[in-house]
Design an enzyme around this catalytic site. Structure first.
Site, PDB file in Angstrom:
ATOM      1  N   CYS A  18       0.822  -1.215   0.000  1.00  0.00           N
ATOM      2  CA  CYS A  18       0.000   0.000   0.000  1.00  0.00           C
ATOM      3  C   CYS A  18       0.858   1.268   0.000  1.00  0.00           C
ATOM      4  O   CYS A  18       0.527   2.262  -0.670  1.00  0.00           O
ATOM      5  CB  CYS A  18      -0.955  -0.008   1.185  1.00  0.00           C
ATOM      6  N   HIS A  68      -1.680   0.536   7.529  1.00  0.00           N
ATOM      7  CA  HIS A  68      -2.224   0.853   6.215  1.00  0.00           C
ATOM      8  C   HIS A  68      -1.950   2.316   5.886  1.00  0.00           C
ATOM      9  O   HIS A  68      -1.619   3.130   6.763  1.00  0.00           O
ATOM     10  CB  HIS A  68      -3.733   0.591   6.184  1.00  0.00           C
ATOM     11  N   ASP A  88      -7.998   4.552  -1.920  1.00  0.00           N
ATOM     12  CA  ASP A  88      -7.422   3.438  -1.150  1.00  0.00           C
ATOM     13  C   ASP A  88      -6.816   2.421  -2.119  1.00  0.00           C
ATOM     14  O   ASP A  88      -7.501   1.955  -3.036  1.00  0.00           O
ATOM     15  CB  ASP A  88      -8.516   2.778  -0.312  1.00  0.00           C
TER      16      ASP A  88
END
Length: 572
Positions: free
Chosen positions: A351, A485, A506
């Site tokens: 991520c 995250h 995201d």
């Protein structure tokens, strides 16, 4: 078995019989065993026995010969079966040797008849009778005297007394020979208690001497032993803690991709191999894809398979708010930004790299930053790892480099705000980290962070004129990091009631969800993946990275030197 001739009670041991005579007969009133005389003291009874029964005196003066023993079939048993009992006179002599019996000691011979209140007579033609003090008469057992210690019946009292003395002699001889004391330490038998005590003491003296010779005891021996045991316990505890720490560290390495299990390329190959094993991919397709992956990795550029271009995202958002701004007072959007989602090669750990790709895609479209970047070229995930390693080699963020052992390539290591800062600085871009290190509102919310984001995006529209409802700025998106995250903030909503809502992209949102923005019908459903209200942002800590200008070479060197100890703005 011993039988008291005074009362007839049977006892086992001589000591018990002595105690019985003392307690039951010396201290209490007694009765004669040969007549009905009773209620007299021990001395009176003794005197009566010596005077009232004349056969004792006559028979005692006659010599004891073998032919005087009557030829009775119930004669005394053999010496091997003699019992250890005692007559009344013998008992009194043994048990109470110093007692006076009517002016005579118990060892005196019983002599002549003395007339008392009762008398006994013996005639050749009649059975012996005994007259008690009260005048009543009772016959003996047929004129015979039974032994209280065996089954023998004697014709006269002297014979009975002589016979009982034989019993006592045998008993004394047996006692003298049979009393032995066994040592509890060894098998030695001692004759008496003092000898046994002395012998046992010798054992303990030898044991003490041997112990002193082998291990001399010092006053601090117990303390040294206690310290030794404590040291062993501490060592065992430290060993257990080290083992537990090693297990936990191994789990952390696996979680953050530092376990040596391979990086982007190896994970992608394993996924394709698994698809082939499950029959989801043909072998020919596997080799074709693998060759293309190797080619893309060699080029260092992202293949674009996970990208959703900016006009399809920010442009579509702008149109959505123009068309349906329900409940919104103002909306600020960042510059055009491409959306990148995770692929099979970095799923679960990539991520940070994907958000960095989104940021770089926006910086390439902003003229002030474009000359520091190559337009249209977004580095792949492995290439971004190499670029961060290059930033470490320049001296940026030495603490972060040490944390990763200065190596990211070939790993699945997670990156965060400091690695983003190091890479942007190495590219000549000034980046700032703002740390929202604790909650600033009720319900574990971060209203201060929402307000800060609003101020960042609304800075271009500050002025006297009322800004339009929807504003698309020329500012790059914000990199948002929290535990586990990261996401990219591409805008902010200000509701009519004054509340704020962040607009985020995201990387975990797949291509299918991202492309729903392309259609007006799908945008309303896709907005739930983009909007984030304060109630949705409750992590304890958030870090935001923003890029505001370019760095000169001198400013870059200053940033490199100051990155040895990174300083961030902390709010609140």
């Amino acid at each position: 078995m011993l039988t008291c001739v005074i009362c007839g009670e049977e006892l086992l041991f001589e000591e018990d019989m002595k105690t019985h005579l003392l307690l039951s007969h010396l201290e209490d009133e007694m009765s004669c065993p040969l007549c009905s005389l009773s209620g007299v003291s021990y001395d009176d009874l003794t005197y009566h026995m010596n005077t009232a029964h004349p056969e004792n005196h006559v028979q005692a003066q006659e010599p004891h010969r073998d032919n005087n023993v009557p030829s009775n079939p119930t004669s005394c048993p053999s010496s091997g079966t003699q019992a250890t009992m005692i007559t009344e006179t013998k008992w009194m002599r043994n048990a109470f040797p110093a007692t006076s019996f009517g002016g005579r000691t118990s060892s005196d011979k019983i002599r002549g008849p003395i007339s008392t209140s009762g008398s006994a007579c013996v005639t050749p033609d009649s059975s012996p009778t005994t007259r008690g003090c009260g005048g009543d008469e009772r016959k003996t057992q047929g004129g015979q005297f039974p032994c209280p210690m065996c089954t023998l019946v004697c014709s006269t009292s002297p014979l009975l007394q002589e016979h009982v003395e034989v019993h006592l002699q045998v008993e004394d001889s047996a006692k003298g020979e049979g009393t032995r004391f066994l040592c509890p330490v060894c098998s030695v038998v001692c004759d008496d208690t003092p000898s046994l005590h002395e012998h046992v003491e010798e054992h303990f003296v030898e044991l003490t001497r041997d112990s002193s010779a082998l291990a001399p005891v010092s006053p601090g021996a117990d303390l040294r032993l206690a310290r030794k045991l404590q040291a062993e316990e501490d060592q065992r505890r430290r060993k257990e803690e080290a083992q537990l720490e090693a297990v936990e560290f191994k789990k952390l390495k696996e979680q953050f991709g530092l376990d040596g299990g391979g990086g982007y390329r190896r994970q992608l190959e394993r996924r394709m191999e698994k698809a082939v094993a499950q029959g989801l991919m043909a072998p020919a397709e596997y080799h074709s894809k693998r060759a293309k992956v190797m080619e893309d990795l060699a080029s260092g550029l992202d293949d674009g398979t996970t990208r959703t271009q900016g006009p399809c995202t920010l442009g579509a958002l702008w149109e959505y708010y123009q068309r349906d701004p329900r409940g919104c007072a103002h909306i600020w959007l960042s510059a055009e930004t491409d959306h990148y989602n995770s692929s099979e090669g970095d799923n679960g750990w990539g991520c940070g790299y994907r958000n960095l790709q989104m940021l770089l895609s926006a910086l390439q479209r902003i003229p002030v930053f474009a000359d520091r970047l190559t337009e249209g070229e977004i580095p792949s995930v492995p290439q971004l790892q190499r670029m961060i390693e290059g930033a470490w080699k320049e001296g940026l963020d030495p603490q972060g480099a040490s944390h990763f052992n200065k190596r990211l390539q070939g790993t699945r290591a997670w990156i965060g705000a400091t690695e983003i800062y190091a890479l942007l600085t190495s590219l000549g871009l000034r980046a700032r980290i703002t740390d929202f290190h604790k909650h600033s509102g009720p319900g574990d919310t971060h209203p201060r962070m929402f307000e800060w984001v609003k101020q960042y995006f609304s800075q271009s529209s500050r002025g006297g004129r009322l800004p339009p409802r929807v504003v698309q700025t020329a500012l790059p998106p914000l990199y948002l990091q929290h535990q586990g995250h990261s996401r990219s903030i591409v805008g902010v909503e200000e509701r009519k009631n004054g509340s704020l809502c962040l607009l985020v992209l995201d990387p975990d949102c797949g291509v299918a969800n991202a492309k729903k923005v392309l259609s007006a019908d799908g945008l309303s459903a896709a907005m739930r993946h983009i909007r984030r209200f304060p109630s949705n942002m409750k992590h304890r800590q958030y870090q935001v990275v923003c890029v505001d200008q370019v760095l000169s070479p001198e400013e870059k060197q200053v940033c490199i030197r100051s990155s040895a100890t990174l300083r961030v703005a902390r709010i609140p």
